[in-house]
Design a protein around this motif. Sequence first.
Motif, PDB file in Angstrom:
ATOM      1  N   GLY A  80      81.763  53.447  25.152  1.00 38.74           N
ATOM      2  CA  GLY A  80      82.429  52.276  25.734  1.00 38.74           C
ATOM      3  C   GLY A  80      81.515  51.446  26.613  1.00 38.74           C
ATOM      4  O   GLY A  80      81.917  50.975  27.670  1.00 38.74           O
ATOM      5  N   MET A  81      80.269  51.262  26.175  1.00 37.40           N
ATOM      6  CA  MET A  81      79.286  50.537  26.981  1.00 37.40           C
ATOM      7  C   MET A  81      78.990  49.127  26.446  1.00 37.40           C
ATOM      8  O   MET A  81      77.925  48.577  26.700  1.00 37.40           O
ATOM      9  N   GLU A  82      79.958  48.550  25.731  1.00 39.88           N
ATOM     10  CA  GLU A  82      79.747  47.228  25.123  1.00 39.88           C
ATOM     11  C   GLU A  82      79.444  46.146  26.156  1.00 39.88           C
ATOM     12  O   GLU A  82      78.813  45.147  25.850  1.00 39.88           O
ATOM     13  N   ASP A  83      79.919  46.346  27.398  1.00 37.56           N
ATOM     14  CA  ASP A  83      79.672  45.357  28.448  1.00 37.56           C
ATOM     15  C   ASP A  83      78.253  45.467  29.015  1.00 37.56           C
ATOM     16  O   ASP A  83      77.721  44.508  29.561  1.00 37.56           O
ATOM     17  N   LEU A  84      77.609  46.639  28.854  1.00 35.58           N
ATOM     18  CA  LEU A  84      76.240  46.832  29.355  1.00 35.58           C
ATOM     19  C   LEU A  84      75.191  46.619  28.270  1.00 35.58           C
ATOM     20  O   LEU A  84      74.145  46.027  28.517  1.00 35.58           O
ATOM     21  N   ILE A  85      75.438  47.133  27.072  1.00 36.91           N
ATOM     22  CA  ILE A  85      74.502  46.972  25.949  1.00 36.91           C
ATOM     23  C   ILE A  85      75.197  46.061  24.944  1.00 36.91           C
ATOM     24  O   ILE A  85      76.070  46.479  24.199  1.00 36.91           O
ATOM     25  N   VAL A  86      74.800  44.794  24.970  1.00 37.19           N
ATOM     26  CA  VAL A  86      75.522  43.737  24.266  1.00 37.19           C
ATOM     27  C   VAL A  86      75.121  43.616  22.795  1.00 37.19           C
ATOM     28  O   VAL A  86      75.964  43.451  21.921  1.00 37.19           O
ATOM     29  N   LYS A  87      73.818  43.707  22.508  1.00 36.85           N
ATOM     30  CA  LYS A  87      73.346  43.464  21.142  1.00 36.85           C
ATOM     31  C   LYS A  87      72.059  44.236  20.884  1.00 36.85           C
ATOM     32  O   LYS A  87      71.225  44.372  21.770  1.00 36.85           O
ATOM     33  N   VAL A  88      71.922  44.715  19.636  1.00 36.00           N
ATOM     34  CA  VAL A  88      70.705  45.416  19.216  1.00 36.00           C
ATOM     35  C   VAL A  88      70.211  44.729  17.951  1.00 36.00           C
ATOM     36  O   VAL A  88      70.978  44.537  17.008  1.00 36.00           O
ATOM     37  N   VAL A  89      68.927  44.343  17.927  1.00 37.76           N
ATOM     38  CA  VAL A  89      68.385  43.573  16.809  1.00 37.76           C
ATOM     39  C   VAL A  89      67.051  44.146  16.342  1.00 37.76           C
ATOM     40  O   VAL A  89      66.190  44.479  17.160  1.00 37.76           O
ATOM     41  N   VAL A  90      66.900  44.251  15.013  1.00 41.64           N
ATOM     42  CA  VAL A  90      65.598  44.518  14.404  1.00 41.64           C
ATOM     43  C   VAL A  90      65.174  43.171  13.822  1.00 41.64           C
ATOM     44  O   VAL A  90      65.709  42.745  12.798  1.00 41.64           O
TER      45      VAL A  90
ATOM     46  N   ILE B  64      62.083  37.380  -3.043  1.00 44.17           N
ATOM     47  CA  ILE B  64      62.272  37.228  -1.605  1.00 44.17           C
ATOM     48  C   ILE B  64      62.520  38.615  -1.019  1.00 44.17           C
ATOM     49  O   ILE B  64      63.423  39.329  -1.456  1.00 44.17           O
ATOM     50  N   ILE B  65      61.683  38.981  -0.054  1.00 48.34           N
ATOM     51  CA  ILE B  65      61.843  40.275   0.601  1.00 48.34           C
ATOM     52  C   ILE B  65      62.062  40.055   2.100  1.00 48.34           C
ATOM     53  O   ILE B  65      61.671  39.022   2.647  1.00 48.34           O
ATOM     54  N   GLU B  66      62.712  41.013   2.735  1.00 45.86           N
ATOM     55  CA  GLU B  66      62.913  40.946   4.167  1.00 45.86           C
ATOM     56  C   GLU B  66      61.845  41.811   4.822  1.00 45.86           C
ATOM     57  O   GLU B  66      61.684  42.973   4.470  1.00 45.86           O
ATOM     58  N   ARG B  67      61.090  41.213   5.750  1.00 46.09           N
ATOM     59  CA  ARG B  67      59.980  41.900   6.399  1.00 46.09           C
ATOM     60  C   ARG B  67      60.242  41.961   7.909  1.00 46.09           C
ATOM     61  O   ARG B  67      60.725  40.996   8.498  1.00 46.09           O
ATOM     62  N   LYS B  68      59.938  43.107   8.513  1.00 39.39           N
ATOM     63  CA  LYS B  68      60.099  43.254   9.959  1.00 39.39           C
ATOM     64  C   LYS B  68      59.039  42.410  10.658  1.00 39.39           C
ATOM     65  O   LYS B  68      57.869  42.464  10.308  1.00 39.39           O
ATOM     66  N   ILE B  69      59.466  41.635  11.635  1.00 37.21           N
ATOM     67  CA  ILE B  69      58.536  40.807  12.395  1.00 37.21           C
ATOM     68  C   ILE B  69      57.758  41.665  13.380  1.00 37.21           C
ATOM     69  O   ILE B  69      56.572  41.459  13.598  1.00 37.21           O
ATOM     70  N   LEU B  70      58.429  42.653  13.979  1.00 37.12           N
ATOM     71  CA  LEU B  70      57.800  43.534  14.964  1.00 37.12           C
ATOM     72  C   LEU B  70      57.974  44.990  14.542  1.00 37.12           C
ATOM     73  O   LEU B  70      58.840  45.693  15.075  1.00 37.12           O
ATOM     74  N   PRO B  71      57.169  45.470  13.585  1.00 36.61           N
ATOM     75  CA  PRO B  71      57.325  46.866  13.169  1.00 36.61           C
ATOM     76  C   PRO B  71      57.116  47.818  14.350  1.00 36.61           C
ATOM     77  O   PRO B  71      56.182  47.640  15.130  1.00 36.61           O
ATOM     78  N   GLY B  72      58.013  48.793  14.477  1.00 32.51           N
ATOM     79  CA  GLY B  72      57.911  49.752  15.565  1.00 32.51           C
ATOM     80  C   GLY B  72      58.629  49.323  16.834  1.00 32.51           C
ATOM     81  O   GLY B  72      58.505  49.980  17.868  1.00 32.51           O
ATOM     82  N   TYR B  73      59.404  48.224  16.753  1.00 28.31           N
ATOM     83  CA  TYR B  73      60.111  47.735  17.935  1.00 28.31           C
ATOM     84  C   TYR B  73      61.526  47.293  17.576  1.00 28.31           C
ATOM     85  O   TYR B  73      61.784  46.802  16.485  1.00 28.31           O
ATOM     86  N   VAL B  74      62.430  47.465  18.545  1.00 28.53           N
ATOM     87  CA  VAL B  74      63.812  47.006  18.441  1.00 28.53           C
ATOM     88  C   VAL B  74      64.076  46.199  19.707  1.00 28.53           C
ATOM     89  O   VAL B  74      63.574  46.544  20.786  1.00 28.53           O
ATOM     90  N   LEU B  75      64.837  45.118  19.591  1.00 26.44           N
ATOM     91  CA  LEU B  75      65.173  44.305  20.758  1.00 26.44           C
ATOM     92  C   LEU B  75      66.613  44.588  21.162  1.00 26.44           C
ATOM     93  O   LEU B  75      67.501  44.646  20.313  1.00 26.44           O
ATOM     94  N   VAL B  76      66.821  44.775  22.466  1.00 25.66           N
ATOM     95  CA  VAL B  76      68.143  45.128  22.971  1.00 25.66           C
ATOM     96  C   VAL B  76      68.520  44.150  24.083  1.00 25.66           C
ATOM     97  O   VAL B  76      67.764  43.965  25.044  1.00 25.66           O
TER      98      VAL B  76
END
Length: 173
Positions: free
Chosen positions: A32-42, A57-69
């Motif tokens: 129930g932490m939706e108010d603290l951790i709003v979004k997670v993006v690769v 057309i392929i989907e490529r990670k812009i920042l391999p080895g990283y996730v944005l939160v």
Amino acid sequence: MTEEPKWYVVHTYSGHEKKVKTSLELLVLNKGMEDLIVKVVVPTEEVVKTTNGKKKIIERKILPGYVLVKMIITNDSWYVVRNVKGVLGFVGPDAKPVPITNAEVINMGLEEGKHVAKINLAVGDKVEVTEGPFESFKGVISEIFPEHGTVVVLVSMFGRETPVELDFHQVKK
């Protein structure tokens, strides 16, 4: 502590970005932490890959080895993110989370959840064709179509300027 959620970079094992994203999203729901951790993006981008003359057309990670939160840092939210399987830690001095700047958020298109492709080409630039039937031809860019990922290059053929439409990845300065 801050009230406004900010974007943070989380270092993960390479190749585990999507697993970390899924695990973290499930933990946030379960705790129930939706108010603290709003979004997670690769962050990814669509790239046209040419293999044996066929475009794909392929989907490529812009920042391999990283996730944005996007989150509000508290002891609880920090602990949840830090202890997800595959997470190595936050990016920052001594593994202390440092938010990315608003300019970086805008450049990466994070608020829309999509990366906006940036090209280093302008009308009038001299370029060389790197692949396709016009490979090794040199020319000048006359038009750019970012929405299609193409440029029109005027190449000299049979003694006159001929417009050729090419994908961004087929030319270099």
